[in-house]
Motif scaffolding. Structure first.
Motif, PDB file in Angstrom:
ATOM      1  N   ASP A 242     -11.960 -17.208 -38.386  1.00  0.00           N
ATOM      2  CA  ASP A 242     -11.124 -16.825 -39.515  1.00  0.00           C
ATOM      3  C   ASP A 242     -10.377 -18.028 -40.082  1.00  0.00           C
ATOM      4  O   ASP A 242     -10.152 -18.120 -41.295  1.00  0.00           O
ATOM      5  CB  ASP A 242     -10.130 -15.742 -39.089  1.00  0.00           C
ATOM      6  N   LEU A 243      -9.993 -18.961 -39.214  1.00  0.00           N
ATOM      7  CA  LEU A 243      -9.330 -20.179 -39.688  1.00  0.00           C
ATOM      8  C   LEU A 243     -10.257 -20.978 -40.593  1.00  0.00           C
ATOM      9  O   LEU A 243      -9.856 -21.436 -41.668  1.00  0.00           O
ATOM     10  CB  LEU A 243      -8.898 -21.033 -38.494  1.00  0.00           C
ATOM     11  N   LEU A 244     -11.497 -21.132 -40.192  1.00  0.00           N
ATOM     12  CA  LEU A 244     -12.413 -22.007 -40.916  1.00  0.00           C
ATOM     13  C   LEU A 244     -13.008 -21.362 -42.162  1.00  0.00           C
ATOM     14  O   LEU A 244     -13.348 -22.069 -43.126  1.00  0.00           O
ATOM     15  CB  LEU A 244     -13.539 -22.467 -39.986  1.00  0.00           C
ATOM     16  N   PHE A 245     -13.102 -20.024 -42.166  1.00  0.00           N
ATOM     17  CA  PHE A 245     -13.853 -19.381 -43.246  1.00  0.00           C
ATOM     18  C   PHE A 245     -13.089 -18.266 -43.953  1.00  0.00           C
ATOM     19  O   PHE A 245     -13.678 -17.348 -44.506  1.00  0.00           O
ATOM     20  CB  PHE A 245     -15.200 -18.888 -42.710  1.00  0.00           C
ATOM     21  N   GLY A 246     -11.759 -18.380 -43.947  1.00  0.00           N
ATOM     22  CA  GLY A 246     -10.965 -17.536 -44.813  1.00  0.00           C
ATOM     23  C   GLY A 246     -10.724 -16.129 -44.341  1.00  0.00           C
ATOM     24  O   GLY A 246     -10.381 -15.254 -45.145  1.00  0.00           O
ATOM     25  N   GLY A 247     -10.866 -15.872 -43.048  1.00  0.00           N
ATOM     26  CA  GLY A 247     -10.601 -14.546 -42.525  1.00  0.00           C
ATOM     27  C   GLY A 247      -9.120 -14.232 -42.461  1.00  0.00           C
ATOM     28  O   GLY A 247      -8.267 -15.104 -42.690  1.00  0.00           O
ATOM     29  N   VAL A 248      -8.813 -12.991 -42.124  1.00  0.00           N
ATOM     30  CA  VAL A 248      -7.424 -12.536 -42.186  1.00  0.00           C
ATOM     31  C   VAL A 248      -6.706 -12.604 -40.842  1.00  0.00           C
ATOM     32  O   VAL A 248      -5.521 -12.290 -40.757  1.00  0.00           O
ATOM     33  CB  VAL A 248      -7.359 -11.093 -42.736  1.00  0.00           C
ATOM     34  N   LEU A 249      -7.398 -13.029 -39.783  1.00  0.00           N
ATOM     35  CA  LEU A 249      -6.789 -13.114 -38.453  1.00  0.00           C
ATOM     36  C   LEU A 249      -6.989 -14.518 -37.887  1.00  0.00           C
ATOM     37  O   LEU A 249      -7.558 -14.703 -36.810  1.00  0.00           O
ATOM     38  CB  LEU A 249      -7.414 -12.068 -37.505  1.00  0.00           C
ATOM     39  N   PRO A 250      -6.487 -15.535 -38.577  1.00  0.00           N
ATOM     40  CA  PRO A 250      -6.836 -16.906 -38.202  1.00  0.00           C
ATOM     41  C   PRO A 250      -5.968 -17.495 -37.094  1.00  0.00           C
ATOM     42  O   PRO A 250      -4.809 -17.136 -36.921  1.00  0.00           O
ATOM     43  CB  PRO A 250      -6.621 -17.676 -39.505  1.00  0.00           C
ATOM     44  N   ALA A 251      -6.560 -18.435 -36.383  1.00  0.00           N
ATOM     45  CA  ALA A 251      -5.798 -19.352 -35.542  1.00  0.00           C
ATOM     46  C   ALA A 251      -5.089 -20.354 -36.452  1.00  0.00           C
ATOM     47  O   ALA A 251      -5.253 -20.346 -37.674  1.00  0.00           O
ATOM     48  CB  ALA A 251      -6.737 -20.085 -34.590  1.00  0.00           C
ATOM     49  N   THR A 252      -4.312 -21.233 -35.838  1.00  0.00           N
ATOM     50  CA  THR A 252      -3.767 -22.367 -36.564  1.00  0.00           C
ATOM     51  C   THR A 252      -4.559 -23.620 -36.190  1.00  0.00           C
ATOM     52  O   THR A 252      -5.392 -23.596 -35.278  1.00  0.00           O
ATOM     53  CB  THR A 252      -2.286 -22.600 -36.230  1.00  0.00           C
ATOM     54  N   GLU A 253      -4.287 -24.705 -36.872  1.00  0.00           N
ATOM     55  CA  GLU A 253      -4.950 -25.971 -36.554  1.00  0.00           C
ATOM     56  C   GLU A 253      -4.621 -26.442 -35.140  1.00  0.00           C
ATOM     57  O   GLU A 253      -5.308 -27.306 -34.589  1.00  0.00           O
ATOM     58  CB  GLU A 253      -4.546 -27.047 -37.570  1.00  0.00           C
ATOM     59  N   ASP A 254      -3.573 -25.878 -34.547  1.00  0.00           N
ATOM     60  CA  ASP A 254      -3.173 -26.287 -33.198  1.00  0.00           C
ATOM     61  C   ASP A 254      -3.841 -25.443 -32.109  1.00  0.00           C
ATOM     62  O   ASP A 254      -3.490 -25.558 -30.946  1.00  0.00           O
ATOM     63  CB  ASP A 254      -1.653 -26.195 -33.061  1.00  0.00           C
ATOM     64  N   ARG A 255      -4.799 -24.603 -32.461  1.00  0.00           N
ATOM     65  CA  ARG A 255      -5.506 -23.838 -31.431  1.00  0.00           C
ATOM     66  C   ARG A 255      -6.107 -24.800 -30.415  1.00  0.00           C
ATOM     67  O   ARG A 255      -6.709 -25.796 -30.776  1.00  0.00           O
ATOM     68  CB  ARG A 255      -6.598 -22.992 -32.090  1.00  0.00           C
ATOM     69  N   PHE A 256      -5.910 -24.521 -29.151  1.00  0.00           N
ATOM     70  CA  PHE A 256      -6.287 -25.337 -27.996  1.00  0.00           C
ATOM     71  C   PHE A 256      -5.329 -26.499 -27.751  1.00  0.00           C
ATOM     72  O   PHE A 256      -5.453 -27.200 -26.739  1.00  0.00           O
ATOM     73  CB  PHE A 256      -7.727 -25.887 -28.093  1.00  0.00           C
TER      74      PHE A 256
END
Length: 398
Positions: A242-256
């Motif tokens: 969702d983060l990379l492709f515009g989904g509504v339940l995204p992680a943030t850039e700080d995932r991991f």
């Protein structure tokens, strides 16, 4: 000596800030008065706005001295978050504010560990508080009246807030006892796997399962940053899609990121990387029309990731896990990554999965502490859950 930090904009809320600090002192606690205003303070403080502003990456000049109040408030929020992270003498934090003050103070509160008491007395506390609380444990307390000088109601509200934060600081929660805690990520389409893992580990660990809906992953990593987890079994990394492709339940850039910082034992997998989440079909962006969709329910629509997208997802995950210096074991279920990605299922696509798996293997940079293992299993097969459990127990013994 730890103190209760009493924080506000001493240029516009000086009278209220002084009253609150005095009420906490009268309750027997040590206080530290902190100014996060962008103009001259109207009361004496222990830590000035200039000292806070010095913590901004661009220095004091990036915060103070300009004419754009909105920019100054945003910059002060950044500075105060960095300031809060730098302190080791905070017993609790309480703030007061309207719109700008609430934004600044809660920026610092969100940077503090979970479990450390935080109360924000705010004129915004009866509305949508999600932008201010996020995945932290901030208590939002309505100010009821505006903070434009003390009145008979605001004195009561601030007195009650003072008693609350004083009590929290005086009687902190005891350290958690018993079994160590681990974080696990789950989605509906990976539930059999994660449930089985938790069942196998519950006799040894306090298993904290997080729904991988964006806030779930962030909550888990916040616990890791706060030192409240002993390990992570990250079966369901779907928030990256969702983060990379515009989904509504995204992680943030700080995932991991927390996993790398904390160097926790980590077992991960590719759970639900076959899907991007959207709301009802009418909300899906026009540029995705014509893609393969699955209606999970009337309000949630899933989109199958393509081979090209799977390549980007795998590279994104692999490069971030390659930064981890703690023990990492990443498991790849070759027969499918979700309940929909199974032979005969709506999202079954072995070619796209193969690209995903190869891109992770290529970028994770395996070494003595970082491993990737392929298994000829589906992610929800009982044997896969057993393998994930065994992998976690193996790395915690290292």
């Amino acid at each position: 000596m730890k103190r209760i930090y009493v924080v506000g904009t001493a240029d516009t809320k000086g009278e209220e800030l002084a009253f609150l600090a005095d009420a906490i002192t009268a309750a027997g606690a040590l206080v530290c008065r902190v100014d996060v205003g962008t103009r001259d303070a109207t009361i004496p403080v222990d830590i000035s706005a200039r000292e806070i502003a010095d913590h901004h990456p661009g220095g004091r000049g990036a915060v103070l001295g300009g004419n754009d109040r909105g920019a100054a408030v945003a910059a002060m929020g950044i500075a105060f978050a960095r300031f809060a992270q730098s302190r080791n003498d905070i017993a609790a934090m309480i703030g007061i504010g309207g719109g700008g003050g609430t934004s600044i103070v809660t920026s610092g509160m969100r940077a503090l560990p979970l479990g450390l008491p935080k109360i924000m007395v705010s004129t915004l506390a009866s509305g949508d508080t999600a932008p201010y609380v996020d995945v932290s444990d901030i208590i939002m307390m309505p100010a009821v009246t505006d903070m434009a000088g003390l009145n008979r109601l605001s004195r009561v509200v601030l007195h009650n807030a003072a008693q609350a934060i004083s009590g929290m600081a005086a009687s902190p929660a005891p350290p958690p006892g018993g079994k160590p805690s681990i974080g696990l990520t789950m989605f509906g389409v990976t539930t059999p796997c994660v449930t089985a893992i938790a069942d196998q580990l519950r006799s040894r660990y306090d298993c904290m399962v997080f729904h991988a809906t964006g806030t779930g992953g962030r909550s888990m990593e916040k616990l890791a940053d706060s030192g409240l987890l002993s390990g992570i079994i990250d079966i369901t990394t779907t928030e990256v899609c969702d983060l990379l492709f515009g989904g509504v339940l995204p992680a943030t850039e700080d995932r991991f990121g927390a996993i790398a910082r904390a160097r926790l034992p980590y077992v991960g997998s590719v759970g639900a990387l076959d899907m991007v989440n959207f709301w009802a079909p009418s909300t899906i962006p026009e540029y995705h029309r014509g893609r393969l969709f699955y209606e999970h329910n009337p309000n949630v629509t899933l989109m199958r990731t393509t081979a090209q997208e799977c390549c980007a997802i795998g590279e994104w995950i692999g490069t971030r896990l390659a930064r981890c210096e703690g023990p990492v074991h990443f498991l790849i279920p070759e027969k499918g990554v979700s309940a929909l990605d199974i032979e005969g299922g709506a999202f079954f696509d072995p070619e796209a999965d193969a690209v995903l798996f190869a891109s992770i293997e290529r970028t994770i940079n395996p070494n003595g502490t970082r491993r990737v293992t392929r298994l000829p299993l589906h992610i929800n097969d009982p044997e896969f859950a057993k393998a994930a459990t065994a992998a976690f127990l193996d790395i915690v013994r290292q």
